[in-house]
Design a protein around this motif. Structure first.
Motif, PDB file in Angstrom:
ATOM      1  N   ASP A  14       0.806  -1.198   0.030  1.00  0.00           N
ATOM      2  CA  ASP A  14       0.040   0.093  -0.020  1.00  0.00           C
ATOM      3  C   ASP A  14       0.936   1.123   0.033  1.00  0.00           C
ATOM      4  O   ASP A  14       2.058   1.431   0.233  1.00  0.00           O
ATOM      5  CB  ASP A  14      -1.061   0.078   1.064  1.00  0.00           C
ATOM      6  N   ARG A  16       0.655   4.204   2.072  1.00  0.00           N
ATOM      7  CA  ARG A  16       1.087   4.943   3.202  1.00  0.00           C
ATOM      8  C   ARG A  16       2.204   4.170   4.027  1.00  0.00           C
ATOM      9  O   ARG A  16       3.193   4.673   4.400  1.00  0.00           O
ATOM     10  CB  ARG A  16      -0.157   5.058   4.108  1.00  0.00           C
ATOM     11  N   TYR A  17       1.989   2.789   4.220  1.00  0.00           N
ATOM     12  CA  TYR A  17       2.672   2.132   5.050  1.00  0.00           C
ATOM     13  C   TYR A  17       3.578   1.196   4.098  1.00  0.00           C
ATOM     14  O   TYR A  17       4.646   0.537   4.886  1.00  0.00           O
ATOM     15  CB  TYR A  17       1.960   1.250   6.059  1.00  0.00           C
ATOM     16  N   VAL A  22      -1.300  -4.982   4.609  1.00  0.00           N
ATOM     17  CA  VAL A  22      -2.498  -3.886   4.265  1.00  0.00           C
ATOM     18  C   VAL A  22      -3.181  -4.120   3.061  1.00  0.00           C
ATOM     19  O   VAL A  22      -4.470  -3.904   3.356  1.00  0.00           O
ATOM     20  CB  VAL A  22      -1.582  -2.266   4.606  1.00  0.00           C
ATOM     21  N   PHE A  39      -9.625   1.242   1.005  1.00  0.00           N
ATOM     22  CA  PHE A  39      -8.416   1.896   1.585  1.00  0.00           C
ATOM     23  C   PHE A  39      -9.061   3.045   2.517  1.00  0.00           C
ATOM     24  O   PHE A  39      -8.311   3.200   3.505  1.00  0.00           O
ATOM     25  CB  PHE A  39      -7.741   2.317   0.366  1.00  0.00           C
ATOM     26  N   GLU A  40      -9.701   3.736   2.245  1.00  0.00           N
ATOM     27  CA  GLU A  40     -10.251   4.881   2.835  1.00  0.00           C
ATOM     28  C   GLU A  40     -10.846   4.614   4.130  1.00  0.00           C
ATOM     29  O   GLU A  40     -10.348   5.399   5.312  1.00  0.00           O
ATOM     30  CB  GLU A  40     -11.325   5.720   2.030  1.00  0.00           C
ATOM     31  N   TYR A  43      -7.782   3.413   6.318  1.00  0.00           N
ATOM     32  CA  TYR A  43      -6.880   4.474   6.941  1.00  0.00           C
ATOM     33  C   TYR A  43      -7.707   5.170   7.797  1.00  0.00           C
ATOM     34  O   TYR A  43      -6.982   5.693   8.791  1.00  0.00           O
ATOM     35  CB  TYR A  43      -6.520   5.453   5.658  1.00  0.00           C
ATOM     36  N   ASP A  44      -9.095   5.594   7.680  1.00  0.00           N
ATOM     37  CA  ASP A  44      -9.669   6.107   8.655  1.00  0.00           C
ATOM     38  C   ASP A  44      -9.778   5.660   9.932  1.00  0.00           C
ATOM     39  O   ASP A  44      -9.537   5.993  10.973  1.00  0.00           O
ATOM     40  CB  ASP A  44     -11.219   6.325   8.043  1.00  0.00           C
ATOM     41  N   VAL A  46      -7.447   3.357  11.036  1.00  0.00           N
ATOM     42  CA  VAL A  46      -6.201   3.459  11.867  1.00  0.00           C
ATOM     43  C   VAL A  46      -6.033   4.847  12.391  1.00  0.00           C
ATOM     44  O   VAL A  46      -5.430   4.801  13.519  1.00  0.00           O
ATOM     45  CB  VAL A  46      -5.093   3.125  10.527  1.00  0.00           C
ATOM     46  N   ASP A  47      -6.383   5.862  11.639  1.00  0.00           N
ATOM     47  CA  ASP A  47      -6.353   7.230  12.035  1.00  0.00           C
ATOM     48  C   ASP A  47      -6.988   7.612  13.563  1.00  0.00           C
ATOM     49  O   ASP A  47      -6.695   7.929  14.665  1.00  0.00           O
ATOM     50  CB  ASP A  47      -6.588   8.120  11.087  1.00  0.00           C
ATOM     51  N   TYR A  58      -1.149   2.046  13.451  1.00  0.00           N
ATOM     52  CA  TYR A  58      -0.632   0.846  12.537  1.00  0.00           C
ATOM     53  C   TYR A  58      -0.180  -0.226  13.512  1.00  0.00           C
ATOM     54  O   TYR A  58      -0.418  -1.508  13.229  1.00  0.00           O
ATOM     55  CB  TYR A  58       0.402   1.207  11.546  1.00  0.00           C
ATOM     56  N   TRP A  61      -2.753  -1.920  15.145  1.00  0.00           N
ATOM     57  CA  TRP A  61      -3.496  -2.846  14.015  1.00  0.00           C
ATOM     58  C   TRP A  61      -2.846  -4.187  13.883  1.00  0.00           C
ATOM     59  O   TRP A  61      -3.234  -5.272  13.870  1.00  0.00           O
ATOM     60  CB  TRP A  61      -3.723  -2.279  12.702  1.00  0.00           C
TER      61      TRP A  61
END
Length: 155
Positions: A14, A16-17, A22, A39-40, A43-44, A46-47, A58, A61
């Motif tokens: 992915d 980001r990481y 992921v 993906f949205e 990422y939401d 994880v944020d 992360y 997770w």
């Protein structure tokens, strides 16, 4: 006899990481080929995890995935007219698949406004060793322990 086993397609990591796990997780979240939406959601989630716990989302997770990963499972085998639940070790690839599927399944069953909220809550619960996905792992291990007497039937 089956034909030759299908080749595993390599997964792209992915953005980001830079992690293939992921991508694998997001592929399981995805419905109807909507990968950008999946993906949205991830990422939401994880944020939200990092906001709630004040730690790296992360890492939490990854800890959640590790906590939910089963070591043994039971497989049904028919022997002499009776079906036995035979405990067996889980293949490494299947371990990851099961943990991902359980996390997503039990986050979907949770109460919450959005999928990102539900996933975030399930990730936090699993990282602490609670929640539906962790309970599923515990039940699987308990079932294998209860049927240990039949382990000599292993294939």
């Amino acid at each position: 006899m089956r034909k030759a086993q299908a080749k595993k397609l390599p997964l792209a990591p992915d953005a980001r990481y830079n992690d293939k796990l992921v991508t694998r997780f997001v592929n399981n979240i995805m419905w109807q080929g909507k990968k950008s939406v999946a993906f949205e959601i991830f990422y939401d989630a994880v944020d939200k995890v990092s906001k709630i716990t004040n730690e790296d989302g992360y890492e939490i997770w990854k800890r959640a995935i590790a906590n939910v990963t089963p070591a043994v499972e039971v497989r049904s085998r028919r022997i002499g007219g009776a079906t036995f639940q035979i405990p067996s070790e889980v293949r490494p690839d299947r371990k990851i698949s099961l943990s991902i599927k359980w996390l997503i399944r039990y986050s979907r069953e949770r109460n919450g406004r959005s999928m990102a909220d539900k996933l975030a809550n399930e990730i936090i619960a699993a990282s602490k060793g609670e929640g539906g996905a962790f309970k599923k792992k515990e039940d699987t291990h308990r079932m294998a322990e209860a049927n240990k007497a039949f382990s000599h039937f292993r294939v």
